[in-house]
Write a protein that holds these residues in place. Structure first.
Motif, PDB file in Angstrom:
ATOM      1  N   SER A  62      -2.049   2.684  -4.487  1.00 34.37           N
ATOM      2  CA  SER A  62      -3.541   2.252  -4.565  1.00 34.37           C
ATOM      3  C   SER A  62      -4.368   3.054  -5.255  1.00 34.37           C
ATOM      4  CB  SER A  62      -3.583   2.859  -2.809  1.00 34.37           C
ATOM      5  OG  SER A  62      -4.872   2.596  -2.452  1.00 34.37           O
TER       6      SER A  62
ATOM      7  N   GLY B 129      -7.740   0.900  -8.700  1.00 40.19           N
ATOM      8  CA  GLY B 129      -7.604   1.529  -7.421  1.00 40.19           C
ATOM      9  C   GLY B 129      -9.053   2.081  -6.846  1.00 40.19           C
TER      10      GLY B 129
ATOM     11  N   HIS C  41       0.863  -1.340   0.038  1.00 45.34           N
ATOM     12  CA  HIS C  41       0.098   0.044  -0.007  1.00 45.34           C
ATOM     13  C   HIS C  41       0.897   1.282   0.124  1.00 45.34           C
ATOM     14  CE1 HIS C  41      -3.429   2.427   0.461  1.00 45.34           C
ATOM     15  NE2 HIS C  41      -3.146   3.003   1.446  1.00 45.34           N
TER      16      HIS C  41
ATOM     17  N   VAL D 179      -7.291  -2.385   2.298  1.00 46.10           N
ATOM     18  CA  VAL D 179      -5.942  -1.693   2.971  1.00 46.10           C
ATOM     19  C   VAL D 179      -6.792  -1.411   4.418  1.00 46.10           C
ATOM     20  CG1 VAL D 179      -4.428  -0.061   2.774  1.00 46.10           C
ATOM     21  CG2 VAL D 179      -5.070  -1.145   0.664  1.00 46.10           C
TER      22      VAL D 179
ATOM     23  N   THR E 208      -7.514  -3.070  -5.609  1.00 44.81           N
ATOM     24  CA  THR E 208      -7.138  -2.615  -4.402  1.00 44.81           C
ATOM     25  C   THR E 208      -8.244  -1.523  -3.753  1.00 44.81           C
ATOM     26  OG1 THR E 208      -5.322  -2.017  -2.916  1.00 44.81           O
ATOM     27  CG2 THR E 208      -5.460  -0.848  -4.911  1.00 44.81           C
TER      28      THR E 208
END
Length: 461
Positions: free
Chosen positions: A123, A199, A64, A263, A226
């Motif tokens: 990210s 992202g 991350h 995350v 992510t």
């Protein structure tokens, strides 16, 4: 090249450590690894480089990272997440140009390489930062980059009043098409070192319809995802407003699975942890960011017990102030001991796995990086122990996790190419990168009208 006389932490299946080890690199891959005497005997004509006094580890993998934010290091200290975002970081980022984004990416990559990170997951790179510049910075530097292009269609955080993004950052549903376009253009670029990801913005910043569309394309084309999730209590409030827990919501819109890295993941129920394990979804743990922004502490021991794969990340420079994953490892090993009142919680070996092989698994790259084994990519880092602060040491893993920092990195090799030698970058002009970043950071702050705000509480005379 045959690198000899090093202590080598392989992180292979047996977790072998060679106290006087050697590693033979042929092209981009590891051709042999073992004891120095054995490899010198087997390959007497190979040119050699002695790494006596160094500990070799697999290249570190940050799961991350916000490359644009390194231009804003120290510009938003001692603020809660919502204030940090809405009144400071989003305002600053809303005044970026593509040239600023390129300068920030180069600064981020330079710092990561110098501190031993050889692969990172960006990210959420916004369109205004110039994705082409980010990819070009990866290509020029020699690092590995998994590059998350932002997907969003709502310009606010969660469901709070007054939690709007700066208008300069707001994108609409076409952001998904833009991410696919960048995947088509850059995925597999830089001799395979670039991978392009979705992202996604945090729930509340993306409509359920767009999440479902993105998840469908992800499965169809093999584009990983992510996303920040369950970072602060406001996220839990948002999920509750939708009659969900964090993971039941994510599951309902198709986000979970082995190609997803979520995350932070601080505010989870037991049922969330069970769902993560069942779906083989990966976690990026960012203890410094979570501590500095007072977000809370991820339930890492419980996630480990459930079998969830956990990688490690530094997050961005404004909520960490460094991209040094070695420093992140130390906090990751210590913080859970304190909150669980258990000194055996999350030992050093677990944390080194998070920063290497676990990170590789999270990025779907475990067959090529994350450990030092024959046939894998020659991505490794040499940590110099010939320093007062590194002596003595008894366990090499302890020395790496608890004593070393990025300042102790002596050599970095990616794809068999030396990118850092004697602590100096070989593919980038460090001074030029710094000077460009310093100039552009001041320009961003001035355009944002936050010159006074970023200077801290005490008078600068």
């Amino acid at each position: 090249m045959l690198y000899t006389n090093a202590t080598i932490i392989t992180v292979n299946a047996n977790r072998d450590i060679y106290l006087d080890g050697a590693i033979l690199v042929t092209g981009t891959t590891i051709a042999a690894i073992g004891r120095t005497a054995d490899l010198l005997s087997a390959h007497p004509s190979e040119p050699t480089t002695s790494l006596a006094g160094r500990i070799l580890i697999p290249g570190l993998i940050s799961t991350h990272m916000h490359t644009a934010q390194t231009l804003l290091r120290g510009a938003a200290d001692d603020l809660s997440l919502i204030s940090w975002l809405c009144s400071r970081i989003w305002v600053l980022q809303g005044h970026f140009t593509p040239e600023d984004g390129y300068a920030a990416a180069r600064l981020s990559i330079a710092e990561m390489l110098l501190s031993g990170t050889t692969c990172f997951l960006e990210s959420m790179f916004a369109d205004r930062y110039g994705f082409d510049g980010l990819a070009r910075a990866v290509e020029e530097s020699g690092v590995r980059g998994c590059l998350g292009k932002i997907v969003m269609d709502k310009g606010k955080y969660a469901s709070g009043e007054g939690w709007e993004m700066h208008e300069g950052l707001v994108e609409n549903e076409k952001s998904l098409d833009g991410a696919v376009e960048m995947w088509e253009k850059w995925n597999g670029g830089a001799e395979g070192r670039i991978k392009v990801w979705f992202g996604a913005r945090t729930p509340g910043g993306v409509s359920e319809e767009l999440y479902r569309k993105m998840s469908s394309i992800s499965k169809e084309k093999g584009i990983p995802i992510t996303m920040h999730c369950a970072e602060v209590s406001a996220d839990r409030d948002f999920f509750a407003s939708q009659s969900h827990t964090p993971m039941s919501y994510c599951d309902s819109v198709g986000l979970l699975g082995p190609s997803t890295v979520l995350v932070h993941m601080v505010h989870l129920d037991d049922s969330d942890i069970a769902t993560l394990a069942k779906t083989n979804t990966h976690i990026a743990h960012c203890p410094t960011s979570n501590a500095k922004l007072a977000s809370g502490i991820c339930r890492v021991p419980d996630l480990q017990k459930a079998g969830v794969n956990i990688g490690l990340g530094t997050d961005g420079a404004p909520c960490n102030n460094t991209c040094d994953l070695l420093q992140e490892m130390k906090l990751a090993a210590i913080i859970h001991k304190a909150v669980n009142f258990n000194p055996t919680s999350v030992p050093a070996e677990d944390v080194l796995e998070m920063a290497t092989i676990n990170g590789a698994k999270a990025l779907g790259l475990q067959d090529s990086i994350g450990s030092l084994e024959v046939g894998k990519k020659a991505d490794f880092v040499a940590i110099d122990t010939r320093r007062v602060r590194m002596q003595p040491w008894f366990s090499p893993v302890s020395a790496v996790v608890y004593a070393a920092t990025g300042a102790d990195v002596d050599m970095v090799v990616v794809d068999g190419k030396v990118l850092v030698e004697n602590g100096k970058l070989t593919t980038m002009d460090e001074n030029e990168v710094m000077e460009e970043a310093k100039r552009r950071s001041k320009e961003v702050v001035e355009r944002s009208g936050l010159t006074q705000a970023v200077q801290g509480k005490w008078p600068l005379l």
